[in-house]
Design a protein around this motif. Sequence first.
Motif, PDB file in Angstrom:
ATOM      1  N   THR A  80      73.287  22.421  18.643  1.00 18.29           N
ATOM      2  CA  THR A  80      72.881  22.885  19.977  1.00 18.29           C
ATOM      3  C   THR A  80      71.371  22.879  20.166  1.00 18.29           C
ATOM      4  O   THR A  80      70.890  23.090  21.280  1.00 18.29           O
ATOM      5  N   SER A  82      69.281  25.003  18.666  1.00 18.46           N
ATOM      6  CA  SER A  82      68.717  26.352  18.541  1.00 18.46           C
ATOM      7  C   SER A  82      67.683  26.412  17.428  1.00 18.46           C
ATOM      8  O   SER A  82      66.728  27.189  17.499  1.00 18.46           O
ATOM      9  N   HIS A 156      80.136  20.113  26.971  1.00 23.06           N
ATOM     10  CA  HIS A 156      79.581  21.471  26.930  1.00 23.06           C
ATOM     11  C   HIS A 156      80.140  22.282  25.763  1.00 23.06           C
ATOM     12  O   HIS A 156      79.801  23.447  25.611  1.00 23.06           O
ATOM     13  N   GLN A 158      80.279  23.718  22.238  1.00 19.67           N
ATOM     14  CA  GLN A 158      79.224  23.974  21.261  1.00 19.67           C
ATOM     15  C   GLN A 158      79.741  24.174  19.836  1.00 19.67           C
ATOM     16  O   GLN A 158      79.036  23.902  18.875  1.00 19.67           O
ATOM     17  N   GLU A 180      79.135  26.335  26.243  1.00 16.96           N
ATOM     18  CA  GLU A 180      77.944  26.817  26.931  1.00 16.96           C
ATOM     19  C   GLU A 180      78.272  26.980  28.418  1.00 16.96           C
ATOM     20  O   GLU A 180      79.277  26.440  28.900  1.00 16.96           O
TER      21      GLU A 180
END
Length: 322
Positions: A80, A82, A156, A158, A180
Amino acid sequence: MQNPQAMAALQERLESASHTPSTIMDSIPIQVKRRVNALKQLQVKCAHIEAKFYEEVHELERKYAAMYQPLFDKRREIVTGSIEPTDEECEWHSEGEEEDELAEDMKKKATVEENKEDAVPEEDLKGIPGFWITIFRNIDILSDLVHEHDEPILNHLQDIKVKFSDPGQPLSFTLEFLFEPNDFFNNAVLTKVYKMKSEPDQADPFSFEGPEIVDCEGCLIDWKKGKNVTVKTIKKKQKHKGRGTMRTITKQVPSDSFFNFFNPIKVSGDGEALFEEEEGEEGEEEEDVDEDEEYDPKEDVDEDEEYDPKKEATQPTECKQQ
């Protein structure tokens, strides 16, 4: 067929094939029959021990799932965007890698001008775009479930998690699909629960082959208006019984979609007829013209009737016993 010896051999085979277990038991002496019954008792005890074995395997799966989870969490963070992995974490060497990199560099140079306008700046890319949809496309059992209209939604996705039942609870596992925020539905997580049984059937203990799925339950998807890909709009023409005039009715019917996987249908019982093929129709909108079909205004229908998945008892494909 005119050979007497061949005919005799064939007859002998047919006769031997007709000896079922019950006829064999009827033909043996009573003393031997008692001993065979004792062996049956032993086999049933073996089946119960095997059931306990699979229960402990489930406990072992739960133990190691907890050990895997930190790695899976980090995978999600990398996918993702992050976090950014370190240089050391990104090191990976394999045979033929240098040749592959050279070929890829040449391919990029050949197409750089062609894609210059559409190219996304490398610094703007986060994580690994299309990670899960790529997996879905390349696994046969999943690719068969995914349709073109599902792919924008699955972009979308994740993460996918597997959660096992707690100690002392009936055997089960839950699949969690983490999404998400998106333009299709409001759920952050979609779930599917599979309940299992790991014990011999009292009526037929010799058929025990390990744990089996006996029940499954999905979840309700809170679709945003006009985004539900599990239904489609169809139009149908009907003729008035008296006047002969035509009208067109519009309604929603079920549509093939990966997200039918989450249909909130409980399937309890002996598990028979779980997993049968479903038939569906493709396309966002169809028109079924049936000029011979007549309608009675006294039995009128809503011309904008909407499909309600709660009223439809369609069974998810993967939750049907094979």
